[in-house]
Design an enzyme around this catalytic site. Structure first.
Site, PDB file in Angstrom:
ATOM      1  CB  CYS A 167      -2.536 -24.854  20.095  1.00 44.83           C
ATOM      2  SG  CYS A 167      -1.877 -24.773  21.877  1.00 44.83           S
ATOM      3  CG  HIS A 307      -1.095 -28.357  15.976  1.00 42.49           C
ATOM      4  ND1 HIS A 307      -1.039 -26.619  15.517  1.00 42.49           N
ATOM      5  CD2 HIS A 307      -0.709 -29.283  16.634  1.00 42.49           C
ATOM      6  CE1 HIS A 307      -1.722 -26.745  17.221  1.00 42.49           C
ATOM      7  NE2 HIS A 307      -0.856 -27.502  17.860  1.00 42.49           N
ATOM      8  CD  GLU A 318      -0.442 -32.022  12.415  1.00 38.00           C
ATOM      9  OE1 GLU A 318      -0.903 -31.730  11.581  1.00 38.00           O
ATOM     10  OE2 GLU A 318       0.919 -31.377  13.517  1.00 38.00           O
ATOM     11  CE  LYS A 336       2.565 -24.189  15.860  1.00 36.59           C
ATOM     12  NZ  LYS A 336       1.507 -25.202  14.704  1.00 36.59           N
ATOM     13  CG  HIS A 341       2.890 -23.937  19.269  1.00 38.50           C
ATOM     14  ND1 HIS A 341       1.812 -23.287  19.057  1.00 38.50           N
ATOM     15  CD2 HIS A 341       2.286 -25.172  19.952  1.00 38.50           C
ATOM     16  CE1 HIS A 341       0.000 -24.000  19.517  1.00 38.50           C
ATOM     17  NE2 HIS A 341       0.994 -24.881  19.596  1.00 38.50           N
ATOM     18  CG  PHE A 400      -3.318 -28.670  26.070  1.00 41.56           C
ATOM     19  CD1 PHE A 400      -2.154 -28.818  25.493  1.00 41.56           C
ATOM     20  CD2 PHE A 400      -2.644 -28.304  26.805  1.00 41.56           C
ATOM     21  CE1 PHE A 400      -1.029 -29.221  25.332  1.00 41.56           C
ATOM     22  CE2 PHE A 400      -1.081 -27.843  27.502  1.00 41.56           C
ATOM     23  CZ  PHE A 400      -0.515 -29.578  26.218  1.00 41.56           C
TER      24      PHE A 400
END
Length: 412
Positions: A167, A307, A318, A336, A341, A400
């Site tokens: 991502c 993010h 975050e 998002k 996403h 990831f």
């Protein structure tokens, strides 16, 4: 940390967007700025899966955008990217017919590549036999091919790369593109990210690991970054492409500049396959590296495009990292809540929106944020857009494998 290099900024002279918020930069920006959620809806290809909804690009006609013959030979991820690249290059005002293609690079991020083609042809293999598999399978599914097709379309003969950092892929691509300009390898780089994998295998995989929202009764409100009731992300497709040049080159040809990219940092958590480091050490390293690369202090950052995936673990981790490094002064948003996403495309979408935020001096709200999680101790913009008076922003991406990437952007 190594000795700092001289500051370097890359000018963003073109932006092209194809997202769940709309086809084209104006359509995407307008909807994101208003905080209007897209109609995350049941996706026919996902019928029967546990998480059967996602944010698809509405009314995208690849035959109309690219021509029927070309569209048939491309995976949807490449179709979206080519459409975005065409808009970005038109926006830049560059003459692609007359440019020195050897000095033009392409760097595109994609986490998964042509997965939709792969899944479709796997069914052909099982149902009809190996001799019915398309001869275009490999050039349609290979993760490098989107960058290759963009180069073919526009005669870009310089370095041609794809970054695959989950991502964070789109952000990694933009950071890498900036380095090609900084090194003098290219004069123009076409960069960004794309993803189109709203298909049963991929969505089921995310669902089985518990990463997706289960709000099938209210899919348009399912993606809710930083909200206390968030329960997972909503998968999406999309593509965004930026055109980067050196500021002096842009000025010399009288180009308009949306913003500049002045810093980039990347790191690894080295912690877990799917979960973020609970201390946020890798994310912090990427953020501090980006600030140092830009030659700016943490107290100079006015805005963060986070993010902000709407997952329980990521959002808190975050937020804690942002507060620890930047304090609670920057106005923070996540797009998002509007576009879902889009995995490898997410960072490129968010970098483009950050550039537009700086250009228009307006911070989009975080859609679907009704009640801020009490553990999120940062200034998250909600309900409506907010005026931005500052000059500097950061855009963060985490993937990831613990792969982190951060950009610092400034007003042109």
């Amino acid at each position: 940390m190594p000795d700092a290099r001289p500051p370097f900024s890359a000018a963003v002279t073109g932006i092209g967007m194809v997202t769940a918020a709309g086809i084209g930069t104006d359509a995407s920006w307008t909807r994101i700025l208003r905080g209007e959620t897209t109609e995350a809806s049941e996706v026919p290809a996902l019928a029967g899966t546990r998480a059967g909804f996602g944010c698809h690009v509405p009314d995208f006609d690849p035959a109309k955008a690219l021509g029927r013959r070309k569209a048939l030979r491309l995976d949807r991820s490449s179709q979206l990217a080519l459409a975005a690249a065409a808009e970005a290059l038109a926006d830049s005002g560059l003459d692609t017919a007359g440019w020195d293609g050897a000095r033009v690079g392409v760097v595109i991020g994609s986490g998964i590549g042509g997965a939709a083609t792969w899944e479709k042809q796997h069914h052909v293999l099982l149902d009809q036999g190996f001799d019915q598999v398309s001869p275009m399978l490999i050039p349609m599914l290979a993760v490098n091919m989107t960058a290759g097709y963009i180069a073919m379309e526009f005669g870009a003969r310089g370095p041609n790369l794809v970054t695959a950092t989950a991502c964070a892929s789109g952000t990694t691509a933009i950071g890498t593109a900036r380095e090609l300009l900084r090194a003098g390898t290219c004069d123009v780089v076409v960069t960004g990210g794309t993803e189109a994998c709203l298909i049963p295998s991929i969505v089921s995989g995310f669902s089985q690991m518990g990463a997706l929202s289960a709000r099938r009764d209210a899919p348009a409100n399912a993606s809710r970054p930083f909200d206390v009731d968030r329960d997972g992300f909503v998968p999406a497709e999309g593509a965004t492409v930026l055109v980067l040049e050196r500021p002096r080159d842009a000025r010399a040809r009288g180009a308009s500049v949306h913003a500049v990219i002045s810093g980039y940092g990347a790191s690894a958590d080295a912690h877990h396959a799917t979960a973020p480091d609970p201390e946020g050490r890798g994310a912090e390293l990427a953020l501090r590296t980006a600030l140092a690369d830009a030659g700016v202090g943490a107290d100079e950052i006015d805005h963060v495009n986070a993010h902000g995936t709407s997952t329980p673990l990521n959002d808190v981790t975050e937020a804690r990292t942002l507060r620890r490094v930047l304090g609670d002064r920057p106005a923070v948003t996540s797009v998002k809540g509007v576009v879902g996403h889009s995995l490898g495309a997410a960072g490129a979408i968010e970098a483009a929106i950050t550039a537009l935020t700086l250009e228009h001096r307006l911070v989009p709200p975080t859609a679907n944020l009704h009640s801020l999680d009490p553990e999120v101790e940062i200034d998250v913009v909600a309900k409506g857009p907010r005026d931005l008076t500052g000059e500097l922003a950061v855009s963060t991406s985490f993937g990831f494998g613990g792969q982190n990437a951060v950009l610092v952007l400034g007003r042109a």
